[in-house]
Design a protein around this motif. Structure first.
Motif, PDB file in Angstrom:
ATOM      1  N   TYR A  31      -2.768  10.340  -9.828  1.00 22.65           N
ATOM      2  CA  TYR A  31      -3.146   9.012 -10.301  1.00 22.65           C
ATOM      3  C   TYR A  31      -3.653   8.139  -9.158  1.00 22.65           C
ATOM      4  N   ASP A  32      -4.764   7.480  -9.388  1.00 18.45           N
ATOM      5  CA  ASP A  32      -5.134   6.359  -8.543  1.00 18.45           C
ATOM      6  C   ASP A  32      -4.252   5.188  -8.971  1.00 18.45           C
ATOM      7  N   GLY A  54      -4.556   8.561  -1.099  1.00 20.83           N
ATOM      8  CA  GLY A  54      -4.263   7.469  -0.187  1.00 20.83           C
ATOM      9  C   GLY A  54      -5.342   7.248   0.857  1.00 20.83           C
ATOM     10  N   SER A  55      -6.429   7.971   0.752  1.00 19.16           N
ATOM     11  CA  SER A  55      -7.450   7.910   1.795  1.00 19.16           C
ATOM     12  C   SER A  55      -8.346   6.681   1.688  1.00 19.16           C
ATOM     13  N   ILE A  56      -8.441   6.095   0.498  1.00 14.56           N
ATOM     14  CA  ILE A  56      -9.313   4.941   0.296  1.00 14.56           C
ATOM     15  C   ILE A  56      -8.513   3.806  -0.321  1.00 14.56           C
ATOM     16  N   THR A  57      -8.652   2.626   0.251  1.00 14.45           N
ATOM     17  CA  THR A  57      -8.019   1.425  -0.286  1.00 14.45           C
ATOM     18  C   THR A  57      -9.078   0.359  -0.517  1.00 14.45           C
ATOM     19  N   ARG A  58      -8.829  -0.486  -1.501  1.00 10.74           N
ATOM     20  CA  ARG A  58      -9.744  -1.563  -1.859  1.00 10.74           C
ATOM     21  C   ARG A  58      -8.930  -2.838  -2.083  1.00 10.74           C
ATOM     22  N   ARG A  66      -4.666  -9.794   4.530  1.00 12.40           N
ATOM     23  CA  ARG A  66      -3.278 -10.268   4.419  1.00 12.40           C
ATOM     24  C   ARG A  66      -2.388  -9.251   3.711  1.00 12.40           C
ATOM     25  N   PHE A  67      -2.946  -8.550   2.738  1.00 14.56           N
ATOM     26  CA  PHE A  67      -2.185  -7.585   1.952  1.00 14.56           C
ATOM     27  C   PHE A  67      -2.608  -6.171   2.339  1.00 14.56           C
ATOM     28  N   THR A  68      -1.663  -5.248   2.242  1.00  8.42           N
ATOM     29  CA  THR A  68      -1.938  -3.832   2.490  1.00  8.42           C
ATOM     30  C   THR A  68      -1.300  -2.993   1.388  1.00  8.42           C
ATOM     31  N   ILE A  69      -2.095  -2.149   0.771  1.00  9.03           N
ATOM     32  CA  ILE A  69      -1.573  -1.228  -0.239  1.00  9.03           C
ATOM     33  C   ILE A  69      -1.368   0.120   0.425  1.00  9.03           C
TER      34      ILE A  69
END
Length: 125
Positions: A31-32, A54-58, A66-69
């Protein structure tokens, strides 16, 4: 998959908070994942997304920097690290799961099939 978000609370402006979202089942890595939020009287909006590896974050422009997923597939969990919080970040935060490869549609709520119950974040000024 069932999702449970937690970690919300009351924090002062400028503070930090980490939200967690725990998933049931053994297929979490298929799941994304996304985080959305809904402020009082407002529509739900996109916050951040991460691909299944987990290789790509948006990120939404309002939280970028400020935020990190992040995610830990072994723990079947996704996280939202929130720093430099502002009163306008006050909202109920939801995690969501997308089994299909939605690509560029990662910010659209309709592509996420499963949703957690939400956790309230309140930022005081």
């Amino acid at each position: 998959v069932q999702l449970q978000a937690y970690g919300g609370g009351l924090v002062q402006a400028g503070g930090s908070l980490r939200l967690s979202c725990a998933a049931s089942g053994r297929t979490f890595n298929t799941y994304d994942m996304g985080w959305f939020r809904q402020a009082p009287g407002m529509e739900r909006e996109f916050v951040a997304a991460i691909t299944r590896s987990g290789s790509i974050t948006r990120y939404a422009d309002s939280v970028k920097g400020r935020f990190t997923i992040s995610r830990d597939n072994a723990k079947r969990s996704v996280y939202l690290h929130m720093n430099s919080l502002k009163p306008e970040d006050t909202a109920v935060y939801y995690c969501a799961a997308d089994r299909n490869y939605s690509g560029s549609q990662y910010s659209e709520q309709r592509v996420y099939e499963y949703w957690g119950q939400g956790t309230l974040v309140t930022v005081s000024s």
